[in-house]
Design a protein around this motif. Structure first.
Motif, mmCIF file in Angstrom:
data_model
loop_
_atom_site.group_PDB
_atom_site.id
_atom_site.type_symbol
_atom_site.label_atom_id
_atom_site.label_comp_id
_atom_site.label_asym_id
_atom_site.label_seq_id
_atom_site.Cartn_x
_atom_site.Cartn_y
_atom_site.Cartn_z
ATOM 1 N N CYS A 1 0.847 -1.193 0.000
ATOM 2 C CA CYS A 1 0.000 0.000 0.000
ATOM 3 C C CYS A 1 0.879 1.239 0.000
ATOM 4 N N ARG A 2 0.366 2.313 -0.586
ATOM 5 C CA ARG A 2 1.091 3.588 -0.588
ATOM 6 C C ARG A 2 1.094 4.229 0.787
ATOM 7 N N PHE A 3 0.011 4.033 1.544
ATOM 8 C CA PHE A 3 -0.161 4.739 2.803
ATOM 9 C C PHE A 3 0.105 3.808 3.983
ATOM 10 N N ILE A 4 0.660 4.360 5.037
ATOM 11 C CA ILE A 4 1.113 3.562 6.174
ATOM 12 C C ILE A 4 -0.025 3.178 7.109
ATOM 13 N N ALA A 5 -1.001 4.077 7.284
ATOM 14 C CA ALA A 5 -2.050 3.860 8.284
ATOM 15 C C ALA A 5 -2.779 2.519 8.125
ATOM 16 N N PRO A 6 -3.230 2.152 6.911
ATOM 17 C CA PRO A 6 -3.919 0.858 6.796
ATOM 18 C C PRO A 6 -3.017 -0.323 7.142
ATOM 19 N N LEU A 7 -1.718 -0.205 6.865
ATOM 20 C CA LEU A 7 -0.789 -1.290 7.177
ATOM 21 C C LEU A 7 -0.681 -1.485 8.686
ATOM 22 N N LEU A 8 -0.595 -0.379 9.424
ATOM 23 C CA LEU A 8 -0.530 -0.469 10.882
ATOM 24 C C LEU A 8 -1.850 -0.979 11.458
ATOM 25 N N TRP A 9 -2.963 -0.573 10.851
ATOM 26 C CA TRP A 9 -4.275 -1.055 11.301
ATOM 27 C C TRP A 9 -4.399 -2.558 11.089
ATOM 28 N N LEU A 10 -3.929 -3.045 9.944
ATOM 29 C CA LEU A 10 -3.962 -4.484 9.673
ATOM 30 C C LEU A 10 -3.085 -5.248 10.658
ATOM 31 N N GLU A 11 -1.911 -4.687 10.986
ATOM 32 C CA GLU A 11 -1.012 -5.343 11.940
ATOM 33 C C GLU A 11 -1.675 -5.484 13.299
ATOM 34 N N ALA A 12 -2.415 -4.440 13.726
ATOM 35 C CA ALA A 12 -3.081 -4.486 15.023
ATOM 36 C C ALA A 12 -4.278 -5.428 15.018
ATOM 37 N N LYS A 13 -4.922 -5.575 13.857
ATOM 38 C CA LYS A 13 -6.157 -6.368 13.772
ATOM 39 C C LYS A 13 -5.882 -7.846 13.501
ATOM 40 N N ARG A 14 -4.809 -8.128 12.722
ATOM 41 C CA ARG A 14 -4.541 -9.495 12.306
ATOM 42 C C ARG A 14 -3.220 -9.960 12.936
ATOM 43 N N TYR B 1 2.575 -6.755 5.610
ATOM 44 C CA TYR B 1 1.935 -5.558 5.075
ATOM 45 C C TYR B 1 3.055 -4.535 4.860
ATOM 46 N N ILE B 2 3.372 -4.234 3.615
ATOM 47 C CA ILE B 2 4.590 -3.508 3.280
ATOM 48 C C ILE B 2 4.267 -2.220 2.531
ATOM 49 N N SER B 3 4.987 -1.164 2.871
ATOM 50 C CA SER B 3 4.900 0.078 2.117
ATOM 51 C C SER B 3 5.476 -0.151 0.730
ATOM 52 N N VAL B 4 4.690 0.153 -0.305
ATOM 53 C CA VAL B 4 5.107 -0.157 -1.667
ATOM 54 C C VAL B 4 6.367 0.615 -2.068
ATOM 55 N N ARG B 5 6.635 1.732 -1.413
ATOM 56 C CA ARG B 5 7.785 2.558 -1.773
ATOM 57 C C ARG B 5 9.112 1.932 -1.352
ATOM 58 N N ILE B 6 9.099 0.958 -0.468
ATOM 59 C CA ILE B 6 10.341 0.317 -0.034
ATOM 60 C C ILE B 6 10.451 -1.108 -0.575
ATOM 61 N N ALA B 7 9.638 -1.435 -1.570
ATOM 62 C CA ALA B 7 9.575 -2.814 -2.063
ATOM 63 C C ALA B 7 10.681 -3.099 -3.066
ATOM 64 N N GLU B 8 11.891 -3.198 -2.575
ATOM 65 C CA GLU B 8 13.009 -3.586 -3.422
ATOM 66 C C GLU B 8 14.156 -4.080 -2.551
ATOM 67 N N GLY B 9 14.955 -4.988 -3.151
ATOM 68 C CA GLY B 9 16.151 -5.462 -2.473
ATOM 69 C C GLY B 9 15.940 -6.617 -1.516
ATOM 70 N N PHE B 10 14.801 -7.317 -1.570
ATOM 71 C CA PHE B 10 14.605 -8.478 -0.705
ATOM 72 C C PHE B 10 13.747 -9.518 -1.416
ATOM 73 N N ASN B 11 13.828 -10.763 -0.935
ATOM 74 C CA ASN B 11 13.117 -11.890 -1.537
ATOM 75 C C ASN B 11 11.998 -12.376 -0.627
ATOM 76 N N LEU B 12 10.829 -12.589 -1.231
ATOM 77 C CA LEU B 12 9.681 -13.131 -0.491
ATOM 78 C C LEU B 12 9.028 -14.250 -1.288
ATOM 79 N N TYR B 13 9.841 -15.108 -1.888
ATOM 80 C CA TYR B 13 9.284 -16.146 -2.751
ATOM 81 C C TYR B 13 8.530 -17.230 -1.989
#
Length: 678
Positions: free
Chosen positions: A547-560, A590-602
């Motif tokens: 996601c572009r925005f951080i708030a929903p990611l933090l909300w998901l972390e708290a809920k799930r 739940y990852i900020s799309v702007r930092i989605a590089e340099g790691f593997n999640l296969y």
């Protein structure tokens, strides 16, 4: 009233089968008897599935309901029927008395074994010690069953055999979209099973396109598509992308709008060579009797596609009853019936019962028979108040499955399911773009913010860049519209608080760690996302959400039970989280799309975009975190967007510009932004 067994109705296309396989022509002639209503209530499909090559297998059942089960002896073509209740002879006789397909009946009684010419000749006063009957097929009944078994076997062969065999089964393919191997095989198998299949392929394997190709291959000139509201317009887009230009009517909107849509459908009924009608499940209960009857006539003898068929798993629900009564009755209704779901079992195996019964009625004796045969249950007493007294009602709760091997044999004749790990030759990730609608509460907030943003944009020069400092306030208001579409908002202007105060109080939640930010739990994107995450979880899979925005990611972390990864997380901690995810210790990220590089999640095969970046390259980098070397299955990427919002403009930009889209943001003007919001 005696009902014909569904597999008799499944032979309506017997002529087509005989044309495909001349060797079964004589058996097909005998199979005509099946269509005349030989079969009454009774689990014929379990009978056919009891084939293990080891001779006669008998199934015992106990209980006061005298549950029955039959199994076929390949060599002798005989059945055994056992009733667990010694007093159940009359019940057994009532059931088998309507089966004139039996040529001989051997009854084991107290005085030994007696043979009778048929079920009706059994003396009513006969006392049975074990209520055991041995029934032998007439030649025509045996031939008809043989045809059914051969169709199951041919379907299995095209699914597992060379691709050339599957291609040979399908006359032609539309050229709009190239099918993958597993889709070609599925269409060929659907043809062999005469268009009555529950297609339960893993998410992301293209069930939508497969179903549309099957409609084309079956030459259905009218197809009714039943689906959840969230994917209704996505089906409309997929029809064009898969089959080319077709006549499509989407039933949607107000009562007056629906009247006009049914009028349009009536006009196209006879004129269009290929007409598709799309309606969501929840809208069915709001249709008039005349409208439901019209849909029933539309689909009679044609095709119905039930997308996300697990929505119909409860056979007592209103929507399930409407679908069964109007489109999938035991007699008549749609000739070809396809159920689509990536998760046929949402809770327990009882979810399969009604999905199978809609596709092929009579597969099981009854719901109670299914529960007793294939589930272990516990008794619960639920208290309730009536007339000032506390009373209790008894409920049966399914604990777990049993007789799984036998159930799987049944399932394999009606259900096609391939996992992503089994489809290893897919060359690329499968990306889908579900089209969603704003929920009422979020729509109210979005409308207010949109009007406010447009008011501010009107004060700016249309040719000005949206990056211009003088446009900052107006552009921020427009950006909040994008946030709202994704289920959050980073602050609400004071000017709008009188209009939105009640809605925000009742339908928004604060986000810990993000002061001033709100999340809307009922937002369509968040609901759609969590349904997808739950589906992956049910399959014991792992998923990544961007996601572009951080708030929903933090909300998901708290809920799930997942972990949010944002730019504020230290690099060391971030790598520890990724390593734990790869090891299977973390199931959701739940990852900020702007930092989605340099790691593997296969380790994950499912990616969800709650919100995309405006730069195509950044989104592509995010997809590549999972879709890379050492990935063992097809990666399912979902990039939903909300109709009627600024996300529609974003979606079109990203599709048109592709790799150049990372520069489009710098060249957007105030006029472009106003158009996107209008």
């Amino acid at each position: 009233m005696t009902k014909a067994h569904p597999l008799t109705r499944a032979r309506r296309s017997q002529t087509l089968i005989s044309q495909r396989d001349a060797a079964t022509e004589q058996a097909a002639v005998h199979g005509d008897s099946l269509r005349r209503g030989w079969w009454s209530r009774g689990p014929l499909v379990p009978s056919l599935l009891g084939l293990d090559g080891s001779g006669l297998r008998s199934h015992h059942a106990s209980g006061r309901d005298t549950m029955l089960h039959v199994s076929l002896n390949q060599a002798g073509s005989r059945f055994l029927v056992h009733g667990g209740d010694p007093k159940g002879r009359d019940k057994i006789n009532r059931i088998i008395s309507s089966w004139p397909g039996w040529a001989r009946v051997a009854v084991a009684g107290r005085s030994g074994v007696s043979t009778y010419a048929g079920p009706r000749s059994i003396p009513s006063a006969l006392a049975l010690s074990s209520t055991q009957l041995e029934l032998e097929w007439e030649d025509s009944a045996r031939a008809g069953a043989s045809v059914l078994l051969k169709s199951f076997e041919r379907a299995r062969q095209v699914l597992e055999g060379p691709l050339s065999e599957a291609i040979a089964q399908v006359r032609s393919w539309p050229h709009e979209r190239k099918p993958f191997r597993h889709q070609i095989c599925a269409v060929a198998a659907i043809l062999q099973l005469e268009g009555r299949v529950l297609l339960a392929d893993d998410m992301g394997l293209g069930k939508t396109s497969t179903a549309l190709w099957a409609s084309h291959a079956l030459s259905s000139d009218r197809t009714l598509i039943l689906c959840p509201a969230s994917v209704k317009f996505n089906w409309e887009a997929e029809i064009t992308a898969t089959l080319g230009k077709r006549a499509v009517v989407v039933i949607d909107g107000s009562k007056k709008e629906r009247i006009n849509q049914f009028g349009e459908m009536r006009k196209r009924f006879e004129k269009a060579k290929h007409l598709f009608v799309i309606i969501n499940y929840d809208l069915l209960k709001h249709l008039s009797h005349e409208q439901l009857s019209m849909l029933g006539r539309f689909v009679r003898g044609r095709m119905v596609i039930m997308d996300e068929s697990h929505y119909l798993k409860n056979h007592e629900s209103e929507r399930s009853q409407i679908v069964k009564r109007s489109f999938c009755p035991s007699e008549g209704g749609a000739q070809w019936r396809l159920g689509l779901t990536g998760t046929p079992i949402r809770n327990t195996v009882e979810d399969l019962y009604h999905q199978h019964e809609l596709v092929r009625p009579g597969t099981y004796h009854s719901f109670n028979w299914f529960l007793n045969r294939f589930t272990e249950q516990s008794i619960m007493k639920v208290p309730y108040r009536k007339g000032g007294k506390t009373l209790y009602k008894t409920l049966k709760k399914v604990r777990r499955a049993k007789n799984e091997k036998e159930l799987n044999q049944i399932v394999n004749t009606i259900q096609i399911r391939r996992l992503k790990k089994d489809v290893l030759d897919l060359p690329e990730a499968i990306t889908t773009y579900p089209q969603l609608e704003l929920d009422p509460h979020t729509a109210k907030v979005y409308a207010a913010m949109r009007d406010y943003a447009l008011l501010l944009l009107e004060e700016q020069d249309d040719s000005a860049s949206i990056l211009s400092p003088v446009c900052r306030t107006a552009v921020e208001a427009a950006a909040r519209c994008e946030q709202i579409a994704q289920g959050c908002v980073g602050g609400v202007p004071e000017e709008l608080m009188p209009r939105l105060s009640a809605t925000l109080t009742n339908h928004a939640a604060k986000v810990e760690g993000k002061p001033g930010w709100l999340v809307f739990p009922s937002a369509s994107k968040l609901v759609h996302l969590q349904e997808g995450l739950d589906s992956v979880k049910l399959q014991d899979g792992q998923s990544v959400t961007f996601c572009r925005f951080i708030a929903p990611l933090l909300w998901l972390e708290a809920k799930r039970l997942g972990v949010a990864v944002t730019g504020s997380m230290g690099l060391k901690r971030r790598q520890e989280v990724f390593d734990a995810f790869q090891a299977g210790d973390i199931r959701e990220l739940y990852i900020s799309v702007r930092i989605a590089e340099g790691f593997n999640l296969y380790a994950a095969q499912d990616e969800f975009f709650l919100g995309r970046d405006w730069a195509w390259a950044i989104n592509s980098q995010a997809v590549a975190r999972c879709h890379r070397m050492r990935q063992t299955g097809t990666v399912n990427v979902q990039m939903p967007f909300v109709r009627g919002t600024i996300e529609v403009r974003q979606h079109s930009v990203l599709l048109q510009k592709e790799k150049d889209a990372d520069n489009t943001l710098c060249f957007q003007t105030i006029a472009d932004l106003k158009e996107a919001l209008s």
